[in-house]
Design a protein around this motif. Structure first.
Motif, PDB file in Angstrom:
ATOM      1  N   SER A  10     -20.729 -27.209 -32.242  1.00  0.00           N
ATOM      2  CA  SER A  10     -20.831 -26.391 -31.043  1.00  0.00           C
ATOM      3  C   SER A  10     -20.796 -27.297 -29.805  1.00  0.00           C
ATOM      4  N   ILE A  11     -20.482 -26.707 -28.665  1.00  0.00           N
ATOM      5  CA  ILE A  11     -20.402 -27.486 -27.426  1.00  0.00           C
ATOM      6  C   ILE A  11     -21.739 -28.150 -27.114  1.00  0.00           C
ATOM      7  N   THR A  12     -22.834 -27.400 -27.318  1.00  0.00           N
ATOM      8  CA  THR A  12     -24.158 -27.952 -27.023  1.00  0.00           C
ATOM      9  C   THR A  12     -24.482 -29.130 -27.928  1.00  0.00           C
ATOM     10  N   THR A  13     -24.152 -29.022 -29.201  1.00  0.00           N
ATOM     11  CA  THR A  13     -24.407 -30.110 -30.146  1.00  0.00           C
ATOM     12  C   THR A  13     -23.579 -31.335 -29.787  1.00  0.00           C
ATOM     13  N   ARG A  14     -22.329 -31.113 -29.417  1.00  0.00           N
ATOM     14  CA  ARG A  14     -21.477 -32.232 -29.004  1.00  0.00           C
ATOM     15  C   ARG A  14     -22.035 -32.920 -27.756  1.00  0.00           C
TER      16      ARG A  14
END
Length: 524
Positions: A10-14
């Motif tokens: 996910s964008i947040t994890t990245r």
């Protein structure tokens, strides 16, 4: 070889992973230059950098920023962090031999507050008692509470000013996209871009953002609150709640300065509301409220200025050879106006170029002086140009900005006189609005309104050149003599000549255009 499926995250994890890796690499380098033990220096720096970088990237995504805004954010943040690191490492070797600079601090206030914050952190006393302590080196408690909290969380062994520097740089940098978006919505991308770069690169903004002072926190919070006022029609209740929360934090950091920022933003919102009203009764009510708010602001400013104005004039006289020499030549009743005028020119570029000092402080003074003297023609030009702004709603807002900046510049000059540090530091609180005025003037100049900007630039250059000549003569760099009244006469006559010739030329063009307009077609 196992390839980590980064794109599937996910964008947040990245974002969390990327900022974690970047923070890890930078924090190791920062810890090497800090005092032992290594783990405490590294862990606090790493966690603060990680949180800061993650918050910056999430703010960037919130505004759907492109590559340009990403570059701006990175420049704003790392310029301040790395300057703070350089000062911490180098100042003990290249600065003056005193306890403040030997500890790696530019501002003595920051050194004393930070030293006491470490004492608070080591004690078992609840940190909230900082706000009620009569012995606190922080008059309002907010910033000392932040520093003491950082020490208690990460390190109670050694003072680590870089912890506060990281937070200060982050707060100022988070303000950039909020300021950019607010100005873009109200005045367009051209004004917003110029303003955002000025905010990022203005020397006093950079120096404060790399230090452990109140101002970078107040400036960053001001940008966010300003965006909330400009976009108040969207999710009004939520933004109103966050606005008062931000202003509450600002008041905890500095009661008078936080109150100033809150008052200016409320007055801005009130002016916008007045321009939107359709009925005379509503407009009259708004104008009365605005007048009452202005009276309250003037009263508060007077109360803030009065206790120190004469003492600061004395400090200016003892610190400046120029002012001391002039005080001997003029009547005592002119001492305060002269000190205020001298304060308006601080950081004083002519003195910075000539006055002998350590290389680090001389370069710092010159860069700071260049920044302020670059701004001066825009401030002078903008003060008069805003009254021609169109439409009328923009005119009133820009006039309010120009008047607020002028009043605050004069008040800070009265409060701190010709002091090289406190005067520009107080003035820097309104850097977001200085940036707005500069961006607005820049766009107006690009539209063809260049003449008066050049004339005001000429006035500034005359003042600079004559004062510089006086310093060169005073320090015997060139031979000769120039008396004070001769210097004042040259500046007055040359400046009056520039402005008067400009008025005459504009009057001639207006008269010619009107005469031509009155002639019938074909009359020649």
């Amino acid at each position: 070889m196992i390839v980590f499926p980064m794109k599937k995250l996910s964008i947040t994890t990245r974002d969390l992973l990327l900022t974690l890796i970047a923070a890890l690499a930078i924090s190791i380098g920062m810890a090497v230059f800090q005092r032992a033990p290594f783990f405490e220096a590294w862990f606090g720096s790493w966690l603060l950098l990680w949180v800061s970088l993650f918050l910056l990237i999430k703010t960037w995504r919130f505004f759907q920023g492109g590559r340009w805004l990403a570059v701006l954010l990175l420049v704003c943040f790392f310029l301040r962090v790395f300057l703070g690191l350089f000062i911490y490492i180098a100042l003990p070797q290249i600065g003056n031999d005193n306890e403040v600079e030997n500890a790696g601090y530019v501002y003595s206030d920051a050194y004393h507050r930070d030293t006491q914050a470490l004492v608070w952190a080591k004690s078992e006393t609840p940190l909230v008692s900082i706000f009620s302590s009569k012995n606190s080196r922080d008059q309002y408690g907010g910033l000392q509470f932040i520093s003491a909290s950082l020490y208690r969380l990460f390190s109670v062994d050694e003072p680590r000013p870089l912890f506060t520097t990281i937070l200060a740089a982050m707060t100022m940098s988070v303000g950039v996209p909020f300021l950019y978006d607010a100005l873009k919505r109200r005045w367009g991308a051209g004004v917003a871009r110029v303003a955002a770069w000025f905010y990022t690169l203005y020397p006093d903004s950079v120096l404060l953002g790399s230090s452990q002072m109140r101002e970078p926190f107040l400036i960053g919070l001001f940008c966010i609150a300003f965006w909330m006022v400009v976009t108040r029609r969207e999710k009004t209740t939520r933004k109103l709640l966050f606005f008062f929360l931000l202003m509450g934090v600002s008041l905890a950091i500095s009661l008078p300065l936080g109150g100033l920022l809150a008052g200016l933003l409320i007055m801005w919102g009130l002016i916008e509301w007045i321009t939107e009203q359709k009925t005379p009764r509503s407009k009259t009510t708004g104008i009365i409220l605005l007048i009452l708010a202005s009276i309250a602001a003037l009263t508060a400013g007077y109360i803030w200025v009065k206790p120190t104005v004469y003492y600061d004039a004395y400090l200016t006289r003892t610190a400046s050879g120029l002012i001391a020499a002039l005080f001997k030549l003029i009547d005592e009743k002119w001492h305060i106006p002269l000190t205020t005028f001298y304060g308006l020119a601080q950081p004083f570029l002519p003195a910075a170029l000539v006055y002998p000092s350590l290389p680090f402080w001389r370069v710092t003074a010159i860069i700071r002086g260049l920044g302020w003297w670059f701004m001066l023609p825009f401030l002078l030009y903008g003060f008069f140009a805003v009254w021609k702004a169109k439409p009328r709603s923009e005119r009133w807002l820009m006039a309010f900005i120009a008047l607020a900046l002028t009043a605050w510049t004069v008040v800070t000059s009265l409060r701190a006189g010709g002091d090289l540090w406190d005067n520009p530091r107080y003035r820097a609180l309104l850097i977001p609005w200085f940036a707005l005025l500069l961006g607005w003037c820049w766009q107006r100049i690009r539209q063809g309104h260049l003449a008066w900007f050049l004339r005001w630039t000429g006035v500034v250059l005359v003042f600079f050149s004559v004062i510089l000549l006086w310093y060169l003569l005073r320090y015997h760099i060139i031979k000769g003599y120039l008396g004070f009244f001769d210097m004042a006469l040259i500046i007055t006559l040359a400046s009056a000549g520039i402005l008067l010739s400009g008025l005459l030329w504009d009057g001639y063009k207006w008269f010619t255009a009107r005469k031509k307009k009155q002639q019938p077609d074909g009359s020649g």
